[in-house]
Write an enzyme that holds these catalytic residues in place. Structure first.
Site, PDB file in Angstrom:
ATOM      1  N   THR A 108       0.483  -1.248   0.165  1.00 31.41           N
ATOM      2  CA  THR A 108       0.253   0.054  -0.157  1.00 31.41           C
ATOM      3  C   THR A 108       0.983   0.908   0.183  1.00 31.41           C
ATOM      4  OG1 THR A 108      -1.578  -1.159   1.521  1.00 31.41           O
ATOM      5  CG2 THR A 108      -1.541   1.417   1.105  1.00 31.41           C
ATOM      6  N   PHE A 162      -6.950  -6.323  -0.833  1.00 30.94           N
ATOM      7  CA  PHE A 162      -8.051  -6.098  -0.045  1.00 30.94           C
ATOM      8  C   PHE A 162      -8.367  -7.247   1.263  1.00 30.94           C
ATOM      9  CE2 PHE A 162      -8.346  -3.283  -3.912  1.00 30.94           C
ATOM     10  CZ  PHE A 162      -8.542  -2.189  -3.729  1.00 30.94           C
ATOM     11  N   LEU A 163      -7.248  -8.608   0.580  1.00 28.49           N
ATOM     12  CA  LEU A 163      -6.712  -9.518   1.904  1.00 28.49           C
ATOM     13  C   LEU A 163      -7.332  -8.596   3.293  1.00 28.49           C
ATOM     14  CD1 LEU A 163      -4.658 -10.364   3.904  1.00 28.49           C
ATOM     15  CD2 LEU A 163      -3.765 -10.862   1.718  1.00 28.49           C
ATOM     16  N   ASN A 214      -9.623   1.626   3.158  1.00 22.14           N
ATOM     17  CA  ASN A 214      -8.993   1.582   4.465  1.00 22.14           C
ATOM     18  C   ASN A 214      -9.696   2.544   5.138  1.00 22.14           C
ATOM     19  OD1 ASN A 214      -8.629  -1.082   4.467  1.00 22.14           O
ATOM     20  ND2 ASN A 214      -5.712  -0.468   4.492  1.00 22.14           N
ATOM     21  N   ALA A 216     -19.682  -1.998  16.941  1.00 20.21           N
ATOM     22  CA  ALA A 216     -19.023  -1.529  17.976  1.00 20.21           C
ATOM     23  C   ALA A 216     -16.951  -2.231  18.948  1.00 20.21           C
ATOM     24  CB  ALA A 216     -19.858  -0.575  19.428  1.00 20.21           C
ATOM     25  N   SER A 217     -17.073  -1.501  19.426  1.00 23.36           N
ATOM     26  CA  SER A 217     -15.225  -2.552  19.871  1.00 23.36           C
ATOM     27  C   SER A 217     -14.562  -1.689  20.938  1.00 23.36           C
ATOM     28  CB  SER A 217     -14.637  -3.006  18.982  1.00 23.36           C
ATOM     29  OG  SER A 217     -14.217  -2.017  18.398  1.00 23.36           O
ATOM     30  N   CYS A 249      -2.624  -1.920   9.068  1.00 25.37           N
ATOM     31  CA  CYS A 249      -3.233  -1.065   7.827  1.00 25.37           C
ATOM     32  C   CYS A 249      -3.550   0.515   8.866  1.00 25.37           C
ATOM     33  CB  CYS A 249      -3.886  -1.756   7.251  1.00 25.37           C
ATOM     34  SG  CYS A 249      -2.950  -2.940   6.219  1.00 25.37           S
ATOM     35  N   PHE A 258      -4.847  -7.812  17.494  1.00 31.12           N
ATOM     36  CA  PHE A 258      -6.010  -7.001  16.978  1.00 31.12           C
ATOM     37  C   PHE A 258      -6.578  -7.745  16.602  1.00 31.12           C
ATOM     38  CE2 PHE A 258      -3.916  -8.368  12.623  1.00 31.12           C
ATOM     39  CZ  PHE A 258      -5.379  -6.955  11.846  1.00 31.12           C
TER      40      PHE A 258
END
Ligand code: NAI
Length: 468
Positions: A133, A164-165, A226, A270-271, A278, A340
């Site tokens: 990218t 795009f993976l 993204n 939500a998180s 990225c 993550f």
């Protein structure tokens, strides 16, 4: 157009490895070699027991099916370049740490070094594909470097083919991509090169999903995708704060909103905040690009997506402290999950790192468990996040455990930071027995059954729901 017979991929990381392994699997007529300067990484890709350097569901099966047949991993970058007719450049492009644009711009040093290497050793025509990218118009710089250093009879055609993976679902994403995007110059040679790469993907991707566009659109589309994905998460997280203050429930709101066919239901969870290598990097890249183009309002708009994410993480950490009677000093806090997101061992920019750093500042003791992340990685990440603390001191405050149950023992509070499936199967009755009372669960991933845990006796605090 040339028929591609040999591909080399420079960079055997999270993108180059899975992407080119799938190309080898789907194109038995093409020989694919993945090269990297990092010898340990290449050795792991070649490991006899298939202990690969990255964890990704389904990846081992792909590598097993073609390694040694038409898929090879090597540290011999030059030989790889010389033999290939198509070269993917899939090296890292992290955020610059110093110099002009530090903290925002992409560090293109690795791309440039790889490009210079191609120019230095290539002895025949090559199609060079930017897979990393990169900011808009990087292909132009690559072309200038290649042409200025090329041997007399070498032609280079440059394509942009962003990936795009998503980590955790990489193999599925590669097998059934929503789209493959290829950007090229609109010259006869550019379009021919584009056809050559399209034919590689056409081995398994329906033609109508292979989009061919101009170079700059292709480069910008990756940053745009993204940025818009991250913006969705920041939007739902901003709403989660309103839910907590009003008694609305973010799951109900997301569901109601997502029924609108213009909005759609995906990516509305939500998180505790997004992580990964990225989203933040690519948005900051877009911010920097906007600023360089003298578009300050556009830069401000996108920067806010990252700021909202930072706010979400610190808001969550503060809620933990506030709820535990305004102090967590010397209290044991369990953090479940360090990756993550689920189904990856990748920890880059993980929200768990920020949470633990904040808890350490409050002098809490932390017990930590993650099903995939290696211990050495955890220590490295925590040390980087708290540069003023020695590793020795960090290890006094943080204990890495080998199961959820062990991590929860004698804790005042459990914080769920990653949505690993196995956390859904935790025996909460047992956990409750082992914890100090009142026993708190802070659900940063909307993962537990709040009613069930409340019945056991827990005090449950969930993102996007009002407090008790
Ligand atoms: P990574 O850091 O896992 O892998 C990059 C690899 O390139 C490293 O192993 C490094 O040793 C190697 N490398 C660097 N310079 C080299 C050189 N001159 N010669 C040979 N090898 C060299 O990075 P990752 O995650 O695979 O990302 C690569 C690119 O793909 C980045 O631009 C990233 O933004 C992009 N991307 C990443 C996604 C992800 O989910 N990780 C998804 C889509 C795009």
């Amino acid at each position: 157009p040339v028929k591609v017979q040999k591909i080399v991929c420079i960079g055997a990381g999270y993108v180059g490895g899975p992407t080119c392994a799938v190309i080898a699997q789907k194109c038995p007529d093409i020989v694919v070699t993945i090269v990297d300067l990092n010898e340990a990484r290449i050795n792991a890709w070649n490991d006899e027991e298939y202990r690969l350097p990255i964890y990704e569901p389904g990846l081992v099966d792909v590598v097993r099916s073609c390694r040694g047949k038409n898929l090879f991993f090597s540290t011999d970058v030059d030989k790889g370049i010389q033999e290939a007719d198509l070269i993917f450049v899939s090296v890292n492009t992290p955020t610059k740490k110093s110099g002009v644009g530090a903290g925002f711009a992409a560090d293109l040093n690795y791309v440039e070094l790889a490009t210079r290497r191609i120019a230095a050793v290539a002895t025949s025509n090559k199609i060079v594909v930017e897979k990393s990218t990169v900011p808009c118009r990087t292909a132009e710089s690559m072309r200038t470097i290649l042409e200025a250093n090329a041997k007399p009879n070498c032609r280079f055609d440059i394509l942009s083919n962003p990936e795009f993976l998503a980590e955790g679902t990489a193999i599925n994403d590669l097998h059934k991509p929503d789209r493959v995007l290829i950007g090229s110059l609109q010259s006869a040679e550019g379009l021919d090169a584009c056809q050559a790469l399209s034919s590689v993907y056409a081995h398994w991707v329906p033609r109508e999903r292979i989009l061919t566009v101009g170079l700059w659109s292709s480069e910008l589309s990756k940053l745009a995708a993204n940025a818009m994905l991250a913006q969705r998460i920041s939007s739902i997280n901003a709403l989660s704060a309103i839910c907590e203050a009003t008694g609305a429930n973010i799951d109900e709101v997301a569901n109601a909103v997502g029924y609108d066919s213009r909005i759609g239901p995906k990516f509305l969870k939500a998180s505790v905040g997004f992580g990964g290598s990225c989203f933040q990097k690519d948005i900051l890249n877009l911010v920097y690009l906007s600023e360089s183009l003298h578009l300050p309002e556009i830069a401000t708009y996108w920067r806010q997506v990252v700021e909202m994410n930072e706010h979400q993480k610190s808001r969550f950490a503060k809620r933990v402290v506030d709820t535990l009677f305004n102090t967590i000093t010397n209290k044991r806090i369990t953090v479940l999950g360090f990756a993550f997101k689920a189904d990856t061992g990748d920890t880059r920019e993980s929200a768990a790192i920020t949470l633990i750093r904040d808890f350490m500042k409050e002098k809490a003791n932390i017990s930590l468990y993650d099903p995939q992340v290696e211990e050495a990685q955890i220590w490295q990440d925590l040390a980087e996040a708290s540069p003023n603390l020695s590793l020795e001191n960090i290890k006094k405050q943080v204990k890495i455990c080998s199961s959820s149950l062990e991590a929860c023992k004698d804790a005042e509070a459990v914080v769920i930071a990653t949505e690993w499936k196995e956390f859904k199967q935790i025996d909460w009755e047992m956990v409750y027995q082992g914890m100090n009372k009142p026993a708190f669960v802070f659900d940063g991933r909307l993962l537990v059954d709040e009613d069930k845990l409340t019945k056991i006796g827990f005090k449950v605090i969930t993102i996007g729901r009002g407090s008790l």
